[in-house]
Structure formats: structure tokens, C-alpha cells
Design a protein around this motif. Structure first.
Motif, PDB file in Angstrom:
ATOM      1  N   ILE A 125       0.818  -1.215   0.000  1.00  0.00           N
ATOM      2  CA  ILE A 125       0.000   0.000   0.000  1.00  0.00           C
ATOM      3  C   ILE A 125       0.851   1.264   0.000  1.00  0.00           C
ATOM      4  N   PHE A 126       2.135   1.122   0.415  1.00  0.00           N
ATOM      5  CA  PHE A 126       3.027   2.276   0.421  1.00  0.00           C
ATOM      6  C   PHE A 126       3.787   2.426  -0.896  1.00  0.00           C
ATOM      7  N   MET A 127       3.772   1.404  -1.741  1.00  0.00           N
ATOM      8  CA  MET A 127       4.534   1.424  -2.982  1.00  0.00           C
ATOM      9  C   MET A 127       4.169   2.575  -3.922  1.00  0.00           C
ATOM     10  N   PRO A 128       2.893   2.937  -4.099  1.00  0.00           N
ATOM     11  CA  PRO A 128       2.584   4.055  -5.011  1.00  0.00           C
ATOM     12  C   PRO A 128       3.274   5.356  -4.642  1.00  0.00           C
ATOM     13  N   TYR A 129       3.504   5.572  -3.347  1.00  0.00           N
ATOM     14  CA  TYR A 129       4.119   6.828  -2.906  1.00  0.00           C
ATOM     15  C   TYR A 129       5.565   6.940  -3.390  1.00  0.00           C
ATOM     16  N   VAL A 130       6.264   5.829  -3.471  1.00  0.00           N
ATOM     17  CA  VAL A 130       7.670   5.845  -3.887  1.00  0.00           C
ATOM     18  C   VAL A 130       7.832   5.539  -5.375  1.00  0.00           C
ATOM     19  N   THR A 131       6.722   5.382  -6.080  1.00  0.00           N
ATOM     20  CA  THR A 131       6.782   5.098  -7.512  1.00  0.00           C
ATOM     21  C   THR A 131       7.092   6.369  -8.287  1.00  0.00           C
ATOM     22  N   SER A 132       7.906   6.242  -9.310  1.00  0.00           N
ATOM     23  CA  SER A 132       8.277   7.385 -10.135  1.00  0.00           C
ATOM     24  C   SER A 132       7.053   7.966 -10.842  1.00  0.00           C
ATOM     25  N   MET A 133       7.027   9.302 -10.957  1.00  0.00           N
ATOM     26  CA  MET A 133       5.912   9.961 -11.629  1.00  0.00           C
ATOM     27  C   MET A 133       5.835   9.569 -13.099  1.00  0.00           C
ATOM     28  N   VAL A 134       6.965   9.239 -13.702  1.00  0.00           N
ATOM     29  CA  VAL A 134       6.948   8.800 -15.104  1.00  0.00           C
ATOM     30  C   VAL A 134       6.185   7.495 -15.224  1.00  0.00           C
ATOM     31  N   ALA A 135       6.457   6.556 -14.315  1.00  0.00           N
ATOM     32  CA  ALA A 135       5.741   5.281 -14.327  1.00  0.00           C
ATOM     33  C   ALA A 135       4.259   5.495 -14.052  1.00  0.00           C
ATOM     34  N   VAL A 136       3.947   6.399 -13.132  1.00  0.00           N
ATOM     35  CA  VAL A 136       2.542   6.701 -12.830  1.00  0.00           C
ATOM     36  C   VAL A 136       1.843   7.254 -14.062  1.00  0.00           C
ATOM     37  N   ALA A 137       2.522   8.151 -14.775  1.00  0.00           N
ATOM     38  CA  ALA A 137       1.935   8.736 -15.981  1.00  0.00           C
ATOM     39  C   ALA A 137       1.684   7.682 -17.051  1.00  0.00           C
ATOM     40  N   LEU A 138       2.617   6.762 -17.209  1.00  0.00           N
ATOM     41  CA  LEU A 138       2.442   5.704 -18.212  1.00  0.00           C
ATOM     42  C   LEU A 138       1.261   4.801 -17.865  1.00  0.00           C
ATOM     43  N   VAL A 139       1.187   4.396 -16.591  1.00  0.00           N
ATOM     44  CA  VAL A 139       0.116   3.493 -16.164  1.00  0.00           C
ATOM     45  C   VAL A 139      -1.248   4.156 -16.322  1.00  0.00           C
ATOM     46  N   PHE A 140      -1.383   5.378 -15.816  1.00  0.00           N
ATOM     47  CA  PHE A 140      -2.683   6.043 -15.873  1.00  0.00           C
ATOM     48  C   PHE A 140      -2.985   6.571 -17.269  1.00  0.00           C
ATOM     49  N   GLY A 141      -1.936   6.805 -18.068  1.00  0.00           N
ATOM     50  CA  GLY A 141      -2.180   7.166 -19.460  1.00  0.00           C
ATOM     51  C   GLY A 141      -2.846   6.044 -20.220  1.00  0.00           C
ATOM     52  N   VAL A 142      -2.450   4.811 -19.929  1.00  0.00           N
ATOM     53  CA  VAL A 142      -3.083   3.644 -20.550  1.00  0.00           C
ATOM     54  C   VAL A 142      -4.456   3.393 -19.937  1.00  0.00           C
ATOM     55  N   PHE A 143      -4.545   3.517 -18.633  1.00  0.00           N
ATOM     56  CA  PHE A 143      -5.805   3.250 -17.925  1.00  0.00           C
ATOM     57  C   PHE A 143      -6.906   4.209 -18.368  1.00  0.00           C
ATOM     58  N   PHE A 144      -6.552   5.503 -18.513  1.00  0.00           N
ATOM     59  CA  PHE A 144      -7.536   6.521 -18.896  1.00  0.00           C
ATOM     60  C   PHE A 144      -7.374   6.935 -20.357  1.00  0.00           C
ATOM     61  N   SER A 145      -7.011   6.008 -21.188  1.00  0.00           N
ATOM     62  CA  SER A 145      -6.942   6.289 -22.613  1.00  0.00           C
ATOM     63  C   SER A 145      -8.351   6.532 -23.159  1.00  0.00           C
TER      64      SER A 145
END
Length: 316
Positions: A125-145
Motif C-alpha cells: 500500500i506504500f509502494m505508489p508513494y515511492v513510484t516514479s511519476m513517469v511510471a505513474v503517468a504511463l500506467v494512468f495514461g493507458v488506464f484513462f486512454s
């Protein structure tokens, strides 16, 4: 004569003691001076210079021109500023308020003694906080395509709803960015609540159990009142973070982040004025207005949280 000599010795010892104290004080100030020097250079000086710039017209290269309150007038009469403030407040409420509530519940569940693999869940549950913003952008870019086959639109299709263009529609952008904020900061607040719950003595829960309180009653009338300092802390940090929202909308919208108003926040408005329009005066004035808004909103949030804690404690 003897008394005079004794007095002289006392005075001499007092002076030596005073000089020793001064040396100790000086050495102490020298030890802590690096922090204040760095703070003055990195924190205090830019803040004071920004306050000075708020009353100047300056493009970053030429001479400054004193304009008084004109920068503030320009901003407050700009509909785009009010639009950015509206976006900031809406996305802040949608992204931070749910995460505080859900984080409190998750922390309570992770604190249960009979839960297996608790450490695994805590790390996950703490992993998203330390995840790189680039990775977050890629994941949510695909999710909210905007494609119909994207996960968000596919999920909507299961309920008979039409697909949403998440990157261009007014509420699509706000929802997508709010989900990013919620996902990224949920674990941070959960860990803070969990640390607070672990500091509560077990005797309190044992006494509540003996008095006949079930788990839900213990959560509302024991856990939450004792977590009041931690709740105030997370409310304050979340309020400040929500009003300074910048990374998530900038990364999610990409090159169009500063040219469209659907996801424009106050900090993005400030950044656009300073580094795209070279209007450092209005950008500094925006920063001053933002600080005042943060102070007011934080004070209101803390006041409401204090009153809620008191009323809940009185009912308990």
C-alpha cells in the motif's frame, strides 16, 4: 583585606563562568548555523524576493518597474485564474478527502492482530508513494486512454455507460487526475495513521472490550479520538498538497497541460506566467495569493477537524 580578596576571587570566577557560557552558546549556534544558512539561501531569500517581485513588472532580464498592486489586480480580474482556482479546489476535494477516509479505514484493518501477511500489505500500500511519476503517468495514461478498449472505458461499458474522452472532457480530466492523486498519496496517509494506531496502548482496547464495545464502536469512539493529532497532521499536509497540485496534471496532460483550462491549477497558472510568458511580477503575485488561500483553507480545515473531534469525544 581578606574579605576584599574573596570578593575579587568571586567576581573573577563569575566572569570566567560567564565566558564559558558564552563559549558554549557560541559553539551551539555554530553547530546549528548550517541549517539556518541553507534555509536563508534556499527558503527565506526566494520568499522575500518573490514578495518584492509581486509589486514589480519584470521579464527576468530587463529593469524592474514598480507597479504597486497592479499585478494583483490583473490576476484577480483574469477569468483563467478563477478557473484554475476552481480546478484546484475541486480536484483537491476529489483527490484528498476520500484518501483520508479510506486511509483511516485501511490503517485500522492493517493494525488488526489476526490479519495475516500484514507486512506484505503494508509494503504494497506504500509502494505508489515511492513510484516514479513517469511510471505513474504511463500506467494512468493507458488506464484513462480515450479508446473504448481502455480499462476505464471498458469498465464503464460493463455498466452500459458511454466511453469518456478522459484527456479532453471537463470532468474526465478532473476525475482522472483526482484518481492519480488518490492512488499516489493513499499509502502515505495510511502509514501515518497506522503509526498512530500502534502508539495507542492495548489496555485501552481491552478496557473498551470489557465495557462491551464492539470493533466498530472502538473504531469511532476510541481509535479516532486518540488519533486526533495524526488526523490534524494529515489534514494540514493534504490541504497544502492539494492547493499546490502540479505534477499529476502536468504529467497526465503532457504538452497540452498549459494551453487548456480543464486541468489547469493555480501552481500551473503561476508556472505559465513565470516561465512561459516571462511575467515574473504576476507570477509572484499569484504565489502570494496562493499562500493566503492555503493559510485560510488550512485554518478552516483545522478548525472543523478540531470541532468534529470534540463533538465525537463528548458523545463518547
Amino acid at each position: 583585606m581578606l574579605e576584599t580578596e574573596k570578593e575579587k576571587v568571586k567576581v573573577k570566577r563569575a566572569k570566567e563562568s560567564l565566558s564559558e557560557r558564552k563559549k558554549d552558546m557560541l559553539s551551539g549556534y555554530l553547530y546549528i548555523s548550517p541549517f539556518f544558512i541553507i534555509f536563508g539561501i534556499i527558503g527565506l531569500y526566494p520568499a522575500l524576493f518573490s514578495l518584492y517581485l509581486a509589486f514589480q513588472r519584470w521579464n527576468g532580464l530587463g529593469d524592474m518597474e514598480f507597479v504597486g498592486l497592479r499585478n494583483f489586480s490583473i490576476i484577480l480580474q483574469d477569468p483563467l485564474f478563477w478557473k484554475s482556482l476552481y480546478n484546484t479546489v475541486i480536484m483537491g476535494l476529489m483527490g484528498t478527502a476520500p484518501q483520508l477516509i479510506v486511509g483511516l479505514i485501511l490503517a485500522y484493518l492493517l493494525n488488526l492482530t489476526f490479519l495475516r501477511f500484514r507486512n506484505v500489505f503494508r509494503v504494497a500500500i506504500f509502494m505508489p508513494y515511492v513510484t516514479s511519476m513517469v511510471a505513474v503517468a504511463l500506467v494512468f495514461g493507458v488506464f484513462f486512454s480515450s479508446n473504448e478498449t481502455a480499462l476505464a472505458n471498458y469498465t464503464l461499458g460493463l455498466f452500459g455507460m458511454d466511453p469518456v474522452n478522459w484527456r479532453t472532457s471537463e470532468w474526465g480530466v478532473k476525475i482522472a487526475i483526482s484518481v492519480m492523486v488518490f492512488w499516489r498519496w493513499l499509502g502515505y496517509n495510511t502509514i501515518i495513521y497506522l503509526a498512530g494506531m500502534q502508539s495507542v496502548p492495548k489496555d485501552v482496547y481491552e478496557a473498551a472490550t470489557i465495557d462491551g464495545a464492539n470493533k466498530i464502536q472502538q473504531f469511532f469512539y476510541v481509535t479516532i479520538p486518540l488519533l486526533k493529532p495524526f488526523i490534524l497532521l494529515t489534514v494540514f499536509f493534504s490541504t497544502v498538497g492539494a492547493m499546490q497540485l502540479f505534477s499529476e496534471p502536468t504529467v497526465f496532460l503532457g504538452n497540452t497541460a498549459f494551453t487548456r483550462s480543464e486541468g489547469l491549477t493555480v501552481v500551473m497558472y503561476l508556472y505559465r506566467d513565470a516561465f512561459r510568458l516571462s511575467s515574473f511580477g504576476t507570477a509572484s503575485a499569484t504565489a502570494i495569493i496562493l499562500v493566503l488561500i492555503i493559510v485560510i483553507v488550512s485554518a478552516i480545515n483545522l478548525l472543523l477537524t478540531n470541532r468534529m473531534g470534540r463533538s465525537r469525544g463528548n458523545r463518547g
